[in-house]
Motif scaffolding. Sequence first.
Motif, PDB file in Angstrom:
ATOM      1  N   LEU A   1       8.387  -9.705  15.324  1.00 24.24           N
ATOM      2  CA  LEU A   1       7.534  -8.595  14.894  1.00 24.24           C
ATOM      3  C   LEU A   1       7.783  -8.263  13.426  1.00 24.24           C
ATOM      4  O   LEU A   1       6.828  -8.043  12.669  1.00 24.24           O
ATOM      5  CB  LEU A   1       7.766  -7.363  15.767  1.00 24.24           C
ATOM      6  CG  LEU A   1       6.905  -6.149  15.435  1.00 24.24           C
ATOM      7  CD1 LEU A   1       5.413  -6.465  15.549  1.00 24.24           C
ATOM      8  CD2 LEU A   1       7.272  -4.997  16.373  1.00 24.24           C
ATOM      9  N   ALA A   2       9.030  -8.235  12.991  1.00 24.65           N
ATOM     10  CA  ALA A   2       9.342  -7.972  11.579  1.00 24.65           C
ATOM     11  C   ALA A   2       8.726  -9.036  10.697  1.00 24.65           C
ATOM     12  O   ALA A   2       8.217  -8.736   9.597  1.00 24.65           O
ATOM     13  CB  ALA A   2      10.854  -7.910  11.377  1.00 24.65           C
ATOM     14  N   GLN A   3       8.733 -10.297  11.147  1.00 29.77           N
ATOM     15  CA  GLN A   3       8.134 -11.378  10.372  1.00 29.77           C
ATOM     16  C   GLN A   3       6.600 -11.271  10.336  1.00 29.77           C
ATOM     17  O   GLN A   3       5.991 -11.572   9.319  1.00 29.77           O
ATOM     18  CB  GLN A   3       8.566 -12.729  10.960  1.00 29.77           C
ATOM     19  CG  GLN A   3      10.055 -12.974  10.801  1.00 29.77           C
ATOM     20  CD  GLN A   3      10.550 -14.128  11.646  1.00 29.77           C
ATOM     21  OE1 GLN A   3      10.098 -14.353  12.773  1.00 29.77           O
ATOM     22  NE2 GLN A   3      11.522 -14.861  11.111  1.00 29.77           N
ATOM     23  N   VAL A   4       6.019 -10.827  11.423  1.00 33.55           N
ATOM     24  CA  VAL A   4       4.563 -10.635  11.465  1.00 33.55           C
ATOM     25  C   VAL A   4       4.150  -9.547  10.460  1.00 33.55           C
ATOM     26  O   VAL A   4       3.158  -9.698   9.754  1.00 33.55           O
ATOM     27  CB  VAL A   4       4.104 -10.234  12.893  1.00 33.55           C
ATOM     28  CG1 VAL A   4       2.645  -9.798  12.898  1.00 33.55           C
ATOM     29  CG2 VAL A   4       4.309 -11.372  13.878  1.00 33.55           C
ATOM     30  N   LYS A   5       4.940  -8.517  10.397  1.00 38.62           N
ATOM     31  CA  LYS A   5       4.637  -7.381   9.509  1.00 38.62           C
ATOM     32  C   LYS A   5       4.912  -7.682   8.035  1.00 38.62           C
ATOM     33  O   LYS A   5       4.389  -6.991   7.171  1.00 38.62           O
ATOM     34  CB  LYS A   5       5.442  -6.143   9.929  1.00 38.62           C
ATOM     35  CG  LYS A   5       4.995  -5.552  11.236  1.00 38.62           C
ATOM     36  CD  LYS A   5       5.860  -4.362  11.567  1.00 38.62           C
ATOM     37  CE  LYS A   5       5.393  -3.601  12.791  1.00 38.62           C
ATOM     38  NZ  LYS A   5       6.241  -2.435  13.070  1.00 38.62           N
ATOM     39  N   ALA A   6       5.746  -8.699   7.772  1.00 40.94           N
ATOM     40  CA  ALA A   6       6.145  -9.009   6.381  1.00 40.94           C
ATOM     41  C   ALA A   6       5.003  -9.566   5.556  1.00 40.94           C
ATOM     42  O   ALA A   6       4.059 -10.097   6.021  1.00 40.94           O
ATOM     43  CB  ALA A   6       7.305  -9.998   6.405  1.00 40.94           C
TER      44      ALA A   6
ATOM     45  N   ARG B   1      -7.290 -17.514  16.410  1.00 40.38           N
ATOM     46  CA  ARG B   1      -6.493 -16.402  16.947  1.00 40.38           C
ATOM     47  C   ARG B   1      -5.117 -16.375  16.293  1.00 40.38           C
ATOM     48  O   ARG B   1      -4.626 -17.381  15.811  1.00 40.38           O
ATOM     49  CB  ARG B   1      -6.344 -16.545  18.462  1.00 40.38           C
ATOM     50  CG  ARG B   1      -7.716 -16.739  19.103  1.00 40.38           C
ATOM     51  CD  ARG B   1      -7.899 -16.489  20.541  1.00 40.38           C
ATOM     52  NE  ARG B   1      -7.357 -15.336  21.175  1.00 40.38           N
ATOM     53  CZ  ARG B   1      -7.921 -14.123  21.202  1.00 40.38           C
ATOM     54  NH1 ARG B   1      -9.037 -13.908  20.558  1.00 40.38           N
ATOM     55  NH2 ARG B   1      -7.365 -13.151  21.872  1.00 40.38           N
ATOM     56  N   THR B   2      -4.505 -15.213  16.338  1.00 41.67           N
ATOM     57  CA  THR B   2      -3.119 -15.049  15.909  1.00 41.67           C
ATOM     58  C   THR B   2      -2.298 -14.813  17.170  1.00 41.67           C
ATOM     59  O   THR B   2      -2.576 -13.880  17.927  1.00 41.67           O
ATOM     60  CB  THR B   2      -2.975 -13.868  14.926  1.00 41.67           C
ATOM     61  OG1 THR B   2      -3.762 -14.157  13.762  1.00 41.67           O
ATOM     62  CG2 THR B   2      -1.523 -13.669  14.514  1.00 41.67           C
ATOM     63  N   ILE B   3      -1.309 -15.680  17.382  1.00 41.86           N
ATOM     64  CA  ILE B   3      -0.549 -15.662  18.632  1.00 41.86           C
ATOM     65  C   ILE B   3       0.944 -15.552  18.343  1.00 41.86           C
ATOM     66  O   ILE B   3       1.479 -16.287  17.514  1.00 41.86           O
ATOM     67  CB  ILE B   3      -0.826 -16.942  19.443  1.00 41.86           C
ATOM     68  CG1 ILE B   3      -2.312 -17.026  19.788  1.00 41.86           C
ATOM     69  CG2 ILE B   3       0.039 -17.000  20.701  1.00 41.86           C
ATOM     70  CD1 ILE B   3      -2.776 -18.384  20.213  1.00 41.86           C
TER      71      ILE B   3
ATOM     72  N   ALA C   1      -0.140  -4.994  14.511  1.00 44.99           N
ATOM     73  CA  ALA C   1       0.167  -5.862  13.373  1.00 44.99           C
ATOM     74  C   ALA C   1      -0.796  -7.045  13.258  1.00 44.99           C
ATOM     75  O   ALA C   1      -0.641  -7.901  12.392  1.00 44.99           O
ATOM     76  CB  ALA C   1       1.604  -6.361  13.479  1.00 44.99           C
ATOM     77  N   GLY C   2      -1.797  -7.098  14.146  1.00 42.08           N
ATOM     78  CA  GLY C   2      -2.819  -8.134  14.047  1.00 42.08           C
ATOM     79  C   GLY C   2      -2.655  -9.327  14.971  1.00 42.08           C
ATOM     80  O   GLY C   2      -3.386 -10.316  14.843  1.00 42.08           O
ATOM     81  N   VAL C   3      -1.729  -9.258  15.909  1.00 42.99           N
ATOM     82  CA  VAL C   3      -1.550 -10.346  16.871  1.00 42.99           C
ATOM     83  C   VAL C   3      -2.570 -10.181  17.991  1.00 42.99           C
ATOM     84  O   VAL C   3      -2.705  -9.103  18.566  1.00 42.99           O
ATOM     85  CB  VAL C   3      -0.105 -10.352  17.427  1.00 42.99           C
ATOM     86  CG1 VAL C   3       0.031 -11.302  18.605  1.00 42.99           C
ATOM     87  CG2 VAL C   3       0.883 -10.712  16.329  1.00 42.99           C
ATOM     88  N   ASP C   4      -3.305 -11.248  18.275  1.00 41.88           N
ATOM     89  CA  ASP C   4      -4.329 -11.210  19.317  1.00 41.88           C
ATOM     90  C   ASP C   4      -3.740 -11.363  20.712  1.00 41.88           C
ATOM     91  O   ASP C   4      -4.194 -10.715  21.657  1.00 41.88           O
ATOM     92  CB  ASP C   4      -5.364 -12.321  19.095  1.00 41.88           C
ATOM     93  CG  ASP C   4      -6.117 -12.146  17.789  1.00 41.88           C
ATOM     94  OD1 ASP C   4      -6.698 -11.061  17.589  1.00 41.88           O
ATOM     95  OD2 ASP C   4      -6.112 -13.091  16.968  1.00 41.88           O
ATOM     96  N   GLU C   5      -2.759 -12.259  20.855  1.00 42.68           N
ATOM     97  CA  GLU C   5      -2.170 -12.530  22.159  1.00 42.68           C
ATOM     98  C   GLU C   5      -0.686 -12.840  22.019  1.00 42.68           C
ATOM     99  O   GLU C   5      -0.243 -13.325  20.978  1.00 42.68           O
ATOM    100  CB  GLU C   5      -2.833 -13.738  22.831  1.00 42.68           C
ATOM    101  CG  GLU C   5      -4.244 -13.518  23.269  1.00 42.68           C
ATOM    102  CD  GLU C   5      -4.824 -14.710  24.023  1.00 42.68           C
ATOM    103  OE1 GLU C   5      -5.683 -14.465  24.888  1.00 42.68           O
ATOM    104  OE2 GLU C   5      -4.431 -15.871  23.766  1.00 42.68           O
ATOM    105  N   ILE C   6       0.034 -12.600  23.109  1.00 42.00           N
ATOM    106  CA  ILE C   6       1.429 -13.006  23.215  1.00 42.00           C
ATOM    107  C   ILE C   6       1.498 -14.031  24.339  1.00 42.00           C
ATOM    108  O   ILE C   6       1.006 -13.785  25.440  1.00 42.00           O
ATOM    109  CB  ILE C   6       2.355 -11.810  23.531  1.00 42.00           C
ATOM    110  CG1 ILE C   6       2.262 -10.753  22.425  1.00 42.00           C
ATOM    111  CG2 ILE C   6       3.801 -12.295  23.701  1.00 42.00           C
ATOM    112  CD1 ILE C   6       3.013  -9.460  22.743  1.00 42.00           C
ATOM    113  N   TRP C   7       2.095 -15.184  24.033  1.00 42.79           N
ATOM    114  CA  TRP C   7       2.242 -16.247  25.017  1.00 42.79           C
ATOM    115  C   TRP C   7       3.715 -16.476  25.312  1.00 42.79           C
ATOM    116  O   TRP C   7       4.533 -16.548  24.387  1.00 42.79           O
ATOM    117  CB  TRP C   7       1.688 -17.567  24.505  1.00 42.79           C
ATOM    118  CG  TRP C   7       0.216 -17.662  24.305  1.00 42.79           C
ATOM    119  CD1 TRP C   7      -0.722 -16.677  24.417  1.00 42.79           C
ATOM    120  CD2 TRP C   7      -0.494 -18.844  23.905  1.00 42.79           C
ATOM    121  NE1 TRP C   7      -1.969 -17.172  24.132  1.00 42.79           N
ATOM    122  CE2 TRP C   7      -1.860 -18.503  23.814  1.00 42.79           C
ATOM    123  CE3 TRP C   7      -0.112 -20.138  23.626  1.00 42.79           C
ATOM    124  CZ2 TRP C   7      -2.838 -19.431  23.452  1.00 42.79           C
ATOM    125  CZ3 TRP C   7      -1.077 -21.066  23.261  1.00 42.79           C
ATOM    126  CH2 TRP C   7      -2.425 -20.715  23.188  1.00 42.79           C
ATOM    127  N   CYS C   8       4.044 -16.636  26.574  1.00 45.67           N
ATOM    128  CA  CYS C   8       5.364 -17.061  27.015  1.00 45.67           C
ATOM    129  C   CYS C   8       5.192 -18.444  27.636  1.00 45.67           C
ATOM    130  O   CYS C   8       4.412 -18.617  28.568  1.00 45.67           O
ATOM    131  CB  CYS C   8       5.939 -16.090  28.040  1.00 45.67           C
ATOM    132  SG  CYS C   8       7.497 -16.651  28.781  1.00 45.67           S
TER     133      CYS C   8
END
Length: 168
Positions: free
Chosen positions: A163-168, A40-42, A73-80
């Motif tokens: 998010l900017a880094q994920v898109k880069a 996964r991409t988290i 942008a392809g992220v499967d989940e966001i974790w806090c």
Amino acid sequence: MIKVGDTLPPTTLMEYSEVEGEGCSIGPNAVDVAKAAAGRTIALFALPGAFTPTCSAKHVPGYLAQFDAFKAAGVDEIWCVSVNDAFVMGAWARDQKTGNKVRMLGDGDAAFTKATGLTLDLTGKGMGLRSCRYSMLVKDGKVAVLNIEAPGKFEVSDAATLLAQVKA
């Protein structure tokens, strides 16, 4: 201290579920970090504590607002992740209306936080050992991007930066 290229520590976090489903009972459920991150991409962000001012007013709301953009942008989940118990994280999830957008994961004994080396000692402020504020992009269990805040700052772990880094 964890760095880019490292694997997330093989620890267990806890998540409070209010609805039964997919093998999760109502109440606290263990989340095996290695299994949950595999394949996964988290977008993972961590913070000093639930219900604290910056965390509640800026950090969580920023990730909620950018949920669709992270998914696109392809992220499967966001974790806090926070050094709080699952019950507190569940109550905070209700308060922040995270729904199915952000997984609110409690690190009650700070095992994950200690294993990453990203601890923050707030004993003098009555909060004990907590997590530093940071964000990371995790791909298949490995850290691809890591943004660690200086104590008391909120400049590089926000949703827009990651998010900017994920898109880069």
